[in-house]
Design an enzyme around this catalytic site. Sequence first.
Site, PDB file in Angstrom:
ATOM      1  N   GLU A   1       7.006   5.749  -5.753  1.00 35.99           N
ATOM      2  CA  GLU A   1       7.489   6.173  -4.434  1.00 35.99           C
ATOM      3  C   GLU A   1       7.661   7.681  -4.339  1.00 35.99           C
ATOM      4  O   GLU A   1       7.439   8.281  -3.288  1.00 35.99           O
ATOM      5  CB  GLU A   1       8.831   5.493  -4.121  1.00 35.99           C
ATOM      6  CG  GLU A   1       8.714   4.034  -3.721  1.00 35.99           C
ATOM      7  CD  GLU A   1       8.722   3.078  -4.900  1.00 35.99           C
ATOM      8  OE1 GLU A   1       8.475   3.524  -6.038  1.00 35.99           O
ATOM      9  OE2 GLU A   1       8.982   1.885  -4.684  1.00 35.99           O
TER      10      GLU A   1
ATOM     11  N   GLY B   1       7.519  -1.288  -4.255  1.00 36.56           N
ATOM     12  CA  GLY B   1       8.187  -2.515  -3.835  1.00 36.56           C
ATOM     13  C   GLY B   1       7.676  -3.725  -4.599  1.00 36.56           C
ATOM     14  O   GLY B   1       8.404  -4.715  -4.756  1.00 36.56           O
TER      15      GLY B   1
ATOM     16  N   ALA C   1       5.351  -1.686  -0.827  1.00 41.79           N
ATOM     17  CA  ALA C   1       5.577  -1.754   0.625  1.00 41.79           C
ATOM     18  C   ALA C   1       4.307  -1.312   1.340  1.00 41.79           C
ATOM     19  O   ALA C   1       3.495  -0.568   0.774  1.00 41.79           O
ATOM     20  CB  ALA C   1       6.731  -0.829   0.993  1.00 41.79           C
TER      21      ALA C   1
ATOM     22  N   GLU D   1       9.648  -3.780  -7.673  1.00 35.82           N
ATOM     23  CA  GLU D   1      11.034  -4.121  -7.308  1.00 35.82           C
ATOM     24  C   GLU D   1      11.169  -5.621  -7.055  1.00 35.82           C
ATOM     25  O   GLU D   1      12.164  -6.244  -7.437  1.00 35.82           O
ATOM     26  CB  GLU D   1      11.456  -3.317  -6.077  1.00 35.82           C
ATOM     27  CG  GLU D   1      11.575  -1.825  -6.389  1.00 35.82           C
ATOM     28  CD  GLU D   1      11.891  -1.003  -5.157  1.00 35.82           C
ATOM     29  OE1 GLU D   1      11.040  -0.938  -4.257  1.00 35.82           O
ATOM     30  OE2 GLU D   1      12.986  -0.425  -5.092  1.00 35.82           O
TER      31      GLU D   1
HETATM   32  C1  LIG Z   1      15.070   2.257   4.328  1.00 38.19           C
HETATM   33  C2  LIG Z   1      13.713   1.722   4.059  1.00 38.19           C
HETATM   34  C3  LIG Z   1      13.692   0.745   2.884  1.00 38.19           C
HETATM   35  C4  LIG Z   1      12.293   0.471   2.412  1.00 38.19           C
HETATM   36  C5  LIG Z   1      12.383  -0.206   1.097  1.00 38.19           C
HETATM   37  C6  LIG Z   1      11.065  -0.491   0.466  1.00 38.19           C
HETATM   38  C7  LIG Z   1      10.402   0.680  -0.089  1.00 38.19           C
HETATM   39  C8  LIG Z   1       9.371   0.529  -0.880  1.00 38.19           C
HETATM   40  C9  LIG Z   1       8.629   1.701  -1.256  1.00 38.19           C
HETATM   41  C10 LIG Z   1       7.200   1.387  -1.642  1.00 38.19           C
HETATM   42  O1  LIG Z   1       6.840   0.376  -2.142  1.00 38.19           O
HETATM   43  S1  LIG Z   1       6.150   2.630  -1.272  1.00 38.19           S
HETATM   44  C11 LIG Z   1       4.596   2.044  -1.862  1.00 38.19           C
HETATM   45  C12 LIG Z   1       4.521   2.141  -3.326  1.00 38.19           C
HETATM   46  N1  LIG Z   1       3.200   1.828  -3.758  1.00 38.19           N
HETATM   47  C13 LIG Z   1       2.283   2.729  -4.000  1.00 38.19           C
HETATM   48  O2  LIG Z   1       2.513   3.902  -3.924  1.00 38.19           O
HETATM   49  C14 LIG Z   1       0.917   2.231  -4.389  1.00 38.19           C
HETATM   50  C15 LIG Z   1      -0.124   2.888  -3.554  1.00 38.19           C
HETATM   51  N2  LIG Z   1      -1.440   2.386  -3.853  1.00 38.19           N
HETATM   52  C16 LIG Z   1      -2.128   2.734  -4.954  1.00 38.19           C
HETATM   53  O3  LIG Z   1      -1.679   3.437  -5.813  1.00 38.19           O
HETATM   54  C17 LIG Z   1      -3.515   2.204  -5.066  1.00 38.19           C
HETATM   55  O4  LIG Z   1      -3.949   1.917  -3.770  1.00 38.19           O
HETATM   56  C18 LIG Z   1      -3.644   0.938  -5.942  1.00 38.19           C
HETATM   57  C19 LIG Z   1      -2.683  -0.141  -5.490  1.00 38.19           C
HETATM   58  C20 LIG Z   1      -3.372   1.316  -7.395  1.00 38.19           C
HETATM   59  C21 LIG Z   1      -5.094   0.405  -5.810  1.00 38.19           C
HETATM   60  O5  LIG Z   1      -5.995   1.433  -6.123  1.00 38.19           O
HETATM   61  P1  LIG Z   1      -7.569   1.274  -5.816  1.00 38.19           P
HETATM   62  O6  LIG Z   1      -8.205   2.530  -6.301  1.00 38.19           O
HETATM   63  O7  LIG Z   1      -8.028  -0.005  -6.338  1.00 38.19           O
HETATM   64  O8  LIG Z   1      -7.700   1.162  -4.239  1.00 38.19           O
HETATM   65  P2  LIG Z   1      -7.350   2.217  -3.114  1.00 38.19           P
HETATM   66  O9  LIG Z   1      -8.606   2.787  -2.574  1.00 38.19           O
HETATM   67  O10 LIG Z   1      -6.309   3.164  -3.555  1.00 38.19           O
HETATM   68  O11 LIG Z   1      -6.660   1.274  -2.016  1.00 38.19           O
HETATM   69  C22 LIG Z   1      -7.419   0.271  -1.337  1.00 38.19           C
HETATM   70  C23 LIG Z   1      -6.946   0.196   0.097  1.00 38.19           C
HETATM   71  O12 LIG Z   1      -5.611  -0.277   0.099  1.00 38.19           O
HETATM   72  C24 LIG Z   1      -4.775   0.629   0.831  1.00 38.19           C
HETATM   73  N3  LIG Z   1      -3.449   0.609   0.193  1.00 38.19           N
HETATM   74  C25 LIG Z   1      -3.158   0.720  -1.093  1.00 38.19           C
HETATM   75  N4  LIG Z   1      -1.844   0.618  -1.306  1.00 38.19           N
HETATM   76  C26 LIG Z   1      -1.287   0.415  -0.090  1.00 38.19           C
HETATM   77  C27 LIG Z   1       0.050   0.231   0.348  1.00 38.19           C
HETATM   78  N5  LIG Z   1       1.084   0.206  -0.500  1.00 38.19           N
HETATM   79  N6  LIG Z   1       0.252   0.089   1.665  1.00 38.19           N
HETATM   80  C28 LIG Z   1      -0.766   0.085   2.542  1.00 38.19           C
HETATM   81  N7  LIG Z   1      -2.075   0.260   2.176  1.00 38.19           N
HETATM   82  C29 LIG Z   1      -2.309   0.419   0.882  1.00 38.19           C
HETATM   83  C30 LIG Z   1      -5.472   1.976   0.685  1.00 38.19           C
HETATM   84  O13 LIG Z   1      -5.084   2.831   1.719  1.00 38.19           O
HETATM   85  C31 LIG Z   1      -6.924   1.562   0.777  1.00 38.19           C
HETATM   86  O14 LIG Z   1      -7.204   1.372   2.127  1.00 38.19           O
HETATM   87  P3  LIG Z   1      -8.630   1.748   2.738  1.00 38.19           P
HETATM   88  O15 LIG Z   1      -8.480   1.507   4.196  1.00 38.19           O
HETATM   89  O16 LIG Z   1      -9.613   0.865   2.044  1.00 38.19           O
HETATM   90  O17 LIG Z   1      -8.872   3.206   2.403  1.00 38.19           O
END
Ligand SMILES: CCCCCC/C=C/CC(=O)SCCNC(=O)CCNC(=O)[C@H](O)C(C)(C)COP(=O)(O)OP(=O)(O)OC[C@H]1O[C@@H](n2cnc3c(N)ncnc32)[C@H](O)[C@@H]1OP(=O)(O)O
Length: 719
Positions: free
Chosen positions: A123, A100, A61, A103
């Site tokens: 999460e 997500g 997400a 999922e």
């Molecule tokens: C009632 C409500 C119902 C909701 C139901 C849905 C719920 C879903 C829950 C979720 O999915 S929560 C999200 C779960 N995902 C994560 O936790 C993954 C988070 N990201 C990472 O672990 C890492 O970013 C990565 C994907 C492994 C990539 O790592 P890498 O080292 O290659 O790059 P980064 O420097 O970490 O990231 C680059 C850039 O991307 C941004 N970013 C990463 N993931 C997300 C995300 N999920 N959402 C938004 N932005 C994301 C990160 O902030 C970096 O941004 P920047 O501006 O370049 O610093």
Amino acid sequence: MAQYSRVSGTVGLITLQNPPVNALCAAVRQGIVEMLKKALSDSKVKSVVICGQNGIFCGGADIKEFGMNMSGPPLVQVIHAIEDANKPMVAAIEGVALGGGLELALGCHYRIAHSKARLGLPEVILGLLPAAGGTQRLPRLIGVPAALDLITTGRHVIAAEALQLGIVDQVTDHKTVDAAVKLAQSVAGKPLDARRISTYPCARPSDLDALFEGEMQKVRQRARGAIAPVACVQAVQAAATLPYTQGIEREKELMVTLFTSGQARALQYLFFSQRAVSKWSTPSGARWDTSKPGPIHKVAVIGLGTMGRGITVALAQTGLSVVAVETQEKQLMGAKKAVSNMLEQGAKRRGVAPTLDKISYSPNIQAIADADLVIEAVFEDMALKKQVFQQLAAVCKPGTFLCTNTSSLDVDQLASQTRSPELVVGMHFFAPAHVMKLLEVVYGPRTSPQAVATAMELGKKMGKVSVAVGNCQGFVGNRMLKLYLEQAFFLLEEGATPELVDRALEEFGFAMGVFRMSDLSGLDVGWKVRKGLMLGETDVSSGQSARIRQGCRYSPLGDLLCEQGRFGQKTGQGWYQYDKPGGRVASSDPWLHSFLESYRAKHGLVARHIDHQEVLERCLYAMINEGFRILEEGIAAGPEDIDVIYVFGYSWPRHRGGPMFYADMVGLAKVLERLEHYQQAHPDVPYLQPCSLLRRLVASGSPPIQRWREVIKKPHSQL
Ligand SMILES: CCCCCC/C=C/CC(=O)SCCNC(=O)CCNC(=O)[C@H](O)C(C)(C)COP(=O)(O)OP(=O)(O)OC[C@H]1O[C@@H](n2cnc3c(N)ncnc32)[C@H](O)[C@@H]1OP(=O)(O)O
């Protein structure tokens, strides 16, 4: 933000397009719904593949949307639409499928992953749970124990483990989308009823109640007050005990509670802060995006005590060539053995070959002549370090970056020992250096932007969370820690016990209270630092003078314990007692309690009742106030830097975001009011005087932490 095409004649291909990680923002979710409709209504299409562009399936997400009003189709419904599809849906997983993203893949009827792909439901690390059906589908697919492990820890698994667990159907070393298309062709027309995970019964181990009870106990112990891991267990319990439709309702209910909790906000702030600190800047205008790191192929480490050994291990693990220098032969031999052991153990844990051949050892400092960067890690003594820097200046080739692993000494004084002070930078590692994630990169007034960029880049290669900070006594972490420790000593003088102070801090979420932590790290460490600052001499231990140093209140309690040879765990006695020197289990020490009583009697101090709230306010607000001073002086660029330092270097509870975030949560006006109160009660403690930045922030209406920088930049406004 999702593209549709038809490939190989009969396979619909939906590609998620939201760089950099194809996060499932509203537009992507909407795109999936529309492209799915297209694919399902295209009579030529017999099966569908979902993939992500640029070699990344999906990072989950969009975390940035969490603070906003949600729009677009809810992810749960998008996934149901995929699972309900009447054509086989195949997830082609490259890069990552997280949160997500996984999922979404679990909603598909088949999953194929590239061998290097990583999958997980992280999460919980963001203070949430997998609320798009993850807590209901995963246990149905891989069983309750394995699902509990993944969901409550948030750990990622690589494709091979995902295959073994049954999360994916196939792993490929080739082009994932091509392999997914082949799989999609092979399953076209096959019945789908047995492929919809939400319809699976959840296998119930016979000892289900005991299993959940045990898991809940384990999770509560590990969570230290964090609520998300507990909610994760409750959601999986719903999967094991309720039909899917009721389970998904329970998942939603639990998610709403978490979503609106301050803990989720804190953890999501930390996620972005951890990334923000790599985009460093200094008051002189140097920045991460305009400063190019120098090329580093060979690194030297000088001094192979505990810190030097850990640094050598961390460097060798990055694959860099390392020259490790220790002038004392006996110490050199011991270090070689210890470093090799650590490398072998680490390699075994990670299933890779140990990089022993990356290190050469020498008793001779001339061996570092061709190093590109040197990390000095000798004993924390300014005279000794100055001597080493003079030697480095004489031996190293021109342009070598000279780094000092000091926890508090003046980096600029060391730079003065060389002809190129612009190449000198601090690299403050935390013990054990090959384990602890934090690195403070300390720039002095003459450090070049390139030297900062080089140290930051090296830290990143070593897997550290590196934070660039200015040069001052104790830098950011130890400067704030000093006041935290000092307040804890004062509380003992006023009537508290180590047990009471530690309990309050542990209930707050610290893994260890301040006194148990001091016993672990060794009381003698701080004693030496205080002696270096001319503070730790207790020859005037009677009368007022012992409790006043340099015109301010001082507590000699720690010094007095050291004078008794009580250095903590290593001697078997400190603030607590241990069963033997090196023992780990702290127990209350009657000697210490009577020592405190006679100390108070000797100094005319009357013990009073102290409660947990006072412990927290005195220890934490003193430290937070110093944090504001650090921001005002430009030693840290923003509150995120301080918070990342505290979470990754000082075990600040993650779900509380860090000291500055905590101040924001408590309310700046409240912090200010309590500091004013304690300052009046303790006028001999000048640092309790509220910092002017804190006053300015309160006067500006206490803006949220994300907007503090605007006030910091305007030093004279609002007052
Ligand atoms: C009632 C409500 C119902 C909701 C139901 C849905 C719920 C879903 C829950 C979720 O999915 S929560 C999200 C779960 N995902 C994560 O936790 C993954 C988070 N990201 C990472 O672990 C890492 O970013 C990565 C994907 C492994 C990539 O790592 P890498 O080292 O290659 O790059 P980064 O420097 O970490 O990231 C680059 C850039 O991307 C941004 N970013 C990463 N993931 C997300 C995300 N999920 N959402 C938004 N932005 C994301 C990160 O902030 C970096 O941004 P920047 O501006 O370049 O610093």
